[in-house]
Write a protein that holds these residues in place. Structure first.
Motif, PDB file in Angstrom:
ATOM      1  N   LYS A  60       0.837  -1.210   0.000  1.00  0.00           N
ATOM      2  CA  LYS A  60       0.000   0.000   0.000  1.00  0.00           C
ATOM      3  C   LYS A  60       0.870   1.258   0.000  1.00  0.00           C
ATOM      4  N   ASP A  63       1.895   1.631  -3.534  1.00  0.00           N
ATOM      5  CA  ASP A  63       0.791   2.141  -4.343  1.00  0.00           C
ATOM      6  C   ASP A  63       0.655   3.650  -4.192  1.00  0.00           C
ATOM      7  N   LYS A  64       0.872   4.133  -2.980  1.00  0.00           N
ATOM      8  CA  LYS A  64       0.683   5.549  -2.706  1.00  0.00           C
ATOM      9  C   LYS A  64       1.852   6.424  -3.172  1.00  0.00           C
ATOM     10  N   TYR A  65       3.077   5.894  -3.095  1.00  0.00           N
ATOM     11  CA  TYR A  65       4.248   6.744  -3.337  1.00  0.00           C
ATOM     12  C   TYR A  65       5.142   6.339  -4.505  1.00  0.00           C
ATOM     13  N   TYR A 132       5.570  11.592   1.802  1.00  0.00           N
ATOM     14  CA  TYR A 132       5.513  10.694   2.956  1.00  0.00           C
ATOM     15  C   TYR A 132       6.017  11.393   4.215  1.00  0.00           C
TER      16      TYR A 132
END
Length: 150
Positions: A60, A63-65, A132
């Protein structure tokens, strides 16, 4: 993100940076490090396992970064730098016990990230992973690239 997708982005990063004076040294170390995708970690990390480095990455988090080869190169190089710079050695345990793991890790992250931002030059602007660090309540100016300091 699957391990295969992460690997595909890393292959693109290797092709783009195999001749780079700094990253060309780290890429072989990354390539020989075992990398596993694991939902039980918050983001990514590296540790000793069976006498060699093991990198663990949350899908995850990826997926986000992870959108570009630079994101993947930055993340994998960041974790490998913890290993290469001796941050996994037992001597670092004294810092962890005195200051706490989170403070020690953020301090080491600042050092590593500034090295990586310098080496990426203008490409650092393409790194989504910078977002992040915005969650940390520490001197954020030290966690972002110099070009983003206002």
């Amino acid at each position: 993100m699957t391990a295969k997708e992460l690997s595909e982005l890393f292959i693109k990063a290797k092709q783009a940076y195999c001749q780079h004076p700094f990253f060309s040294i780290l890429i072989p170390v990354i390539t020989t490090t075992r990398i596993v995708v694991n939902k039980d970690v918050d983001s990514a990390g590296i540790k000793w396992k069976d006498g060699s480095p093991l990198m663990v990455v949350n899908p995850k988090f990826c997926d986000k970064y992870m959108e570009s080869p630079e994101d993947v190169l930055f993340l994998l190089s960041h974790e490998i730098c913890h290993y290469v710079l001796g941050h996994l050695n037992s001597a670092m345990e004294s810092f962890d016990s005195e200051y706490g793991h989170q403070v020690t890790n953020i301090a080491l992250d600042i050092i590593i990230d500034q090295m990586l931002y310098k080496e990426l030059g203008e490409k650092q602007r393409e790194i989504k992973l910078i977002n992040y660090y915005k969650q940390f309540l520490c001197p954020i100016r030290l966690l972002v690239p110099p070009s983003m300091i206002s």
